[in-house]
Design an enzyme around this catalytic site. Structure first.
Site, PDB file in Angstrom:
ATOM      1  N   LYS A  37      24.350 -27.467 -37.568  1.00  0.00           N
ATOM      2  CA  LYS A  37      24.510 -26.944 -38.933  1.00  0.00           C
ATOM      3  C   LYS A  37      23.234 -26.206 -39.331  1.00  0.00           C
ATOM      4  O   LYS A  37      22.144 -26.770 -39.260  1.00  0.00           O
ATOM      5  CB  LYS A  37      24.763 -28.080 -39.927  1.00  0.00           C
ATOM      6  CG  LYS A  37      26.172 -28.625 -39.861  1.00  0.00           C
ATOM      7  CD  LYS A  37      26.329 -29.793 -40.801  1.00  0.00           C
ATOM      8  CE  LYS A  37      26.528 -29.381 -42.234  1.00  0.00           C
ATOM      9  NZ  LYS A  37      26.638 -30.562 -43.126  1.00  0.00           N
TER      10      LYS A  37
HETATM   11  C1  E4P Z   1      29.081 -31.612 -45.137  1.00  0.00           C
HETATM   12  O1  E4P Z   1      28.973 -30.985 -44.139  1.00  0.00           O
HETATM   13  C2  E4P Z   1      28.276 -31.362 -46.351  1.00  0.00           C
HETATM   14  O2  E4P Z   1      26.926 -31.498 -46.081  1.00  0.00           O
HETATM   15  C3  E4P Z   1      28.740 -32.314 -47.417  1.00  0.00           C
HETATM   16  O3  E4P Z   1      30.150 -32.241 -47.502  1.00  0.00           O
HETATM   17  C4  E4P Z   1      28.089 -32.072 -48.758  1.00  0.00           C
HETATM   18  O4  E4P Z   1      28.709 -32.887 -49.716  1.00  0.00           O
HETATM   19  P1  E4P Z   1      28.064 -33.150 -51.158  1.00  0.00           P
HETATM   20  O5  E4P Z   1      28.116 -31.867 -51.910  1.00  0.00           O
HETATM   21  O6  E4P Z   1      28.955 -34.203 -51.762  1.00  0.00           O
HETATM   22  O7  E4P Z   1      26.684 -33.620 -50.907  1.00  0.00           O
END
Ligand code: E4P
Length: 214
Positions: free
Chosen positions: A83
């Site tokens: 990522k």
């Molecule tokens: C997943 O890949 C993301 O980092 C995550 O869904 C972020 O979620 P949040 O906005 O609830 O922190």
């Protein structure tokens, strides 16, 4: 629709796996830090547990550093996806990593313009954040719909959308209604999706009535 589990907690991953609900896992630095375990140890354990892609986020900002970190992270399991937040440095790294066959997920995406650039750089996945947009009164699902429509216009775009930052079951229903390929769901929301008060009331009544069966 594929379901990824949005957690770095092994017990939560195992529990969701027992329900047949883990096509992959997404993590981020916040989720990893919560577990209090060395990152490499944790990611290796998650990778052993999960058959699908395990998304691991870089912690550096310069493209050379991102590339270096990505090469290391990708050796921690059979199907590691890196990522990378959408920045110019991030896109440079995605371009190079995609030529090396390292899978990438361009994350922290909040606009279709960013999603177009992620696809052009060769990202395997793009991660628009539904909940965080809704939080600031922008329509997150409209963004997903628009990105999906744009990607469908071009046969050469292979980037898949992972709907992220899911906050409640309605987000999942909305994402499924527009044909989202992948939704990453926190374990608490998976639990909410199972439940319905009428189901619970019905079960209680049937169990009570079952006592009268001859
Ligand atoms: C997943 O890949 C993301 O980092 C995550 O869904 C972020 O979620 P949040 O906005 O609830 O922190």
């Amino acid at each position: 629709m594929k379901i990824f589990i949005d957690t770095a907690n092994l017990n939560e991953i195992r529990a969701a796996k027992q329900l047949g609900l883990v096509d992959g896992v997404t993590t981020n630095p916040t989720l990893i830090a919560k577990e209090g375990e060395p990152m490499e140890v944790l990611i290796r354990k998650i990778s052993e547990e999960v058959e699908g892609p395990v998304n691991v986020e870089v912690t550096r900002s310069k493209s050379e550093e991102i590339i270096e970190e990505s090469r290391v992270f990708s050796s921690w399991g059979n199907d590691i996806v890196i990522k990378i937040p959408i920045t110019e440095e991030g896109l440079k790294a995605v371009k190079i990593l995609s030529t090396e066959g390292i899978k990438t997920n361009v994350t922290l995406v909040f606009s279709s313009a960013q999603a177009i650039l992620a696809a052009k750089a060769g990202a395997t996945y793009v991660c628009p954040f539904l909940g965080r947009l809704d939080d600031i009164s922008f329509n997150g699902i409209e963004l997903i719909r628009q990105i999906k429509g744009i990607y469908q216009n071009y046969d050469d775009i292979k980037t898949k959308i992972i709907v992220a930052s899911v906050r409640h079951p309605i987000h999942v229903i909305e994402a499924a209604s527009i044909g989202a390929e992948i939704v990453t769901i926190p374990p608490t929301i998976l639990k909410q999706m199972v439940k319905h008060p009428l189901t619970e009331r019905g079960i209680a009544q049937f169990l009570e009535d079952a006592k009268g069966i001859k």
